[in-house]
Design a protein around this motif. Structure first.
Motif, PDB file in Angstrom:
ATOM      1  N   ASP A   1       0.825  -1.209   0.000  1.00  0.00           N
ATOM      2  CA  ASP A   1       0.000   0.000   0.000  1.00  0.00           C
ATOM      3  C   ASP A   1       0.861   1.260   0.000  1.00  0.00           C
ATOM      4  OD1 ASP A   1      -2.112   1.728   0.091  1.00  0.00           O
ATOM      5  OD2 ASP A   1      -2.593   1.369   2.202  1.00  0.00           O
TER       6      ASP A   1
ATOM      7  N   LYS B   1       2.491   6.389  -1.843  1.00  0.00           N
ATOM      8  CA  LYS B   1       1.615   5.374  -2.413  1.00  0.00           C
ATOM      9  C   LYS B   1       2.033   4.934  -3.817  1.00  0.00           C
ATOM     10  CE  LYS B   1      -2.811   5.464  -1.421  1.00  0.00           C
ATOM     11  NZ  LYS B   1      -2.928   4.492  -0.320  1.00  0.00           N
TER      12      LYS B   1
ATOM     13  N   GLU C   1      -7.329  -0.669  -7.247  1.00  0.00           N
ATOM     14  CA  GLU C   1      -8.160   0.414  -6.716  1.00  0.00           C
ATOM     15  C   GLU C   1      -8.840   1.215  -7.825  1.00  0.00           C
ATOM     16  OE1 GLU C   1      -5.476   1.214  -2.679  1.00  0.00           O
ATOM     17  OE2 GLU C   1      -5.240   2.503  -4.446  1.00  0.00           O
TER      18      GLU C   1
ATOM     19  N   THR D   1       4.064  -0.922  -5.372  1.00  0.00           N
ATOM     20  CA  THR D   1       2.619  -0.696  -5.233  1.00  0.00           C
ATOM     21  C   THR D   1       1.818  -0.704  -6.525  1.00  0.00           C
ATOM     22  OG1 THR D   1       2.853   1.723  -5.415  1.00  0.00           O
ATOM     23  CG2 THR D   1       3.026   0.764  -3.194  1.00  0.00           C
TER      24      THR D   1
ATOM     25  N   ARG E   1      -1.604  -2.772  -6.637  1.00  0.00           N
ATOM     26  CA  ARG E   1      -2.657  -2.335  -5.714  1.00  0.00           C
ATOM     27  C   ARG E   1      -3.336  -1.080  -6.260  1.00  0.00           C
ATOM     28  NH1 ARG E   1      -3.817  -2.469   0.475  1.00  0.00           N
ATOM     29  NH2 ARG E   1      -2.425  -4.272   0.430  1.00  0.00           N
TER      30      ARG E   1
END
Length: 355
Positions: free
Chosen positions: A195, A201, A213, A206, A209
């Protein structure tokens, strides 16, 4: 400029030519070079044979293909993204595209193992590098996304030379805009589904992820192969499995062929769009030491070929090869392996015929 290049010895003198008859036209072939009508007369871009042009000669493009300013008119294009600002351990992947191109001069026109003839099937060129900003990762992601919007918007399939794995996030933003959520064949030592790190971020741990999202992935059609290494969590793959990903740890690949696995992967992917993302650290560092976050006990080059060749027949809409950091492998073999894997990806694209 041509005079400057010639004075520096960088521009070869023009060879005398002679006309060679053909059934359709007269083709110009340099005197003293082997007659190869399929090379000199093809309507496609064909890598020059080392029997005709010495490997060190010419501009350092992928497989010594022509260099174009854009993907317009191309079926597939090699494109570099020289960015490693998102690297968490050893930097250097910004130099990956350059070294992969240099090592690719060893590659040849046909795939002698599979019979694939990509340069007799598709119009392919090297379209250079995305102009990233190494001082700003967010801006670089915007620049990458914009560049790939143009590439995929032209109907061209991108074959990307990375760069660290951060680059796959903005690439998939552009790909999903055109194709909708895509399936993913992801080869890596790491799931890249963290995360945050140090409050950030966006970095190379990452990308997937962020893709989940934003709805860029068809999560029921995601497979991650070669995953391994120590972890910060006792169940490091929980997030992936909760999303519906199939995770294939490296231990399940040891000492076996991956051909049966790829039969299952093809069934899982179906006929909808698929993206291939291949982190070179998916391979054991004995074979690919030139990378930023190596993990022991990885895949072999033969297994890498089984994975890529096992994707033939899928609706592939893009591919990348990331995390080659040349300075950690003075032999050049990591970049050479990366170049070969990109060629294998080209060979399995839709529309490539076999000879």
């Amino acid at each position: 400029m041509r005079l400057l290049l010639r004075a520096a010895g960088l521009c070869a003198p023009k060879l005398p030519v002679t006309a060679v008859a053909s059934s359709s036209s007269s083709l110009a072939v340099p005197v003293g070079l082997p007659r190869h009508p399929a090379r000199w007369g093809s309507r496609f871009h064909v890598p020059p044979s080392a029997e005709a042009v010495a490997r060190p000669v010419g501009i350092c493009s992928m497989m010594k293909l022509p260099v174009q300013d854009s993907a317009a008119g191309l079926d597939a294009a090699f494109v570099g993204v020289p960015l490693d600002t998102g690297t968490s351990n050893r930097p250097g992947a910004r130099f990956g595209p350059r070294q992969i191109r240099a090592e690719s001069s060893l590659l040849r026109r046909f795939n002698g193992s599979t019979g694939a003839a990509p340069f007799d099937s598709l119009l392919v060129a090297d379209i250079g590098d995305v102009h990233v900003n190494p001082y700003s990762l967010p801006q670089s992601c915007r620049l990458i996304r914009g560049a790939f919007q143009d590439i995929v918007g032209s109907g061209c399939v991108p074959l990307t030379l990375g760069g660290d794995h951060t680059i796959t996030y903005p690439i998939l933003q552009a790909v999903a805009e055109r194709h909708g959520p895509v399936g993913l064949v992801h080869v890596d030592a790491h799931t890249d589904t963290a995360d945050t790190a140090l409050g950030e971020k966006i970095y190379h741990g990452t990308p997937f992820r962020r893709c989940v999202e934003e709805g860029l992935l068809d999560c029921g059609r995601v497979v991650q192969i070669g995953i391994r290494g120590s972890s910060y969590d006792p169940d490091p793959y929980k997030y992936c499995r909760d999303q519906g990903f199939r995770v294939v740890p490296a231990e399940e690949c040891w000492m076996r062929s991956l051909v049966p696995l790829m039969v299952e992967v093809r069934q899982q992917m179906g006929d909808r769009p698929v993206y291939i993302s291949f982190d070179i650290d998916g391979l054991d560092p004995a074979y690919a030491p030139g990378t930023g976050t190596p993990e022991v006990a990885g895949l072999t080059p033969a297994q890498a070929l089984e994975i890529i060749r096992g994707c033939k027949g899928l609706n592939i809409v893009g591919c990348d090869l990331v995390e080659v950091a040349p300075m950690y492998d003075i032999s050049g073999n990591t970049a050479l392996l990366g170049a070969n894997l990109l060629f294998e990806m080209l060979c399995i694209l839709p529309g490539v015929k076999t000879m």
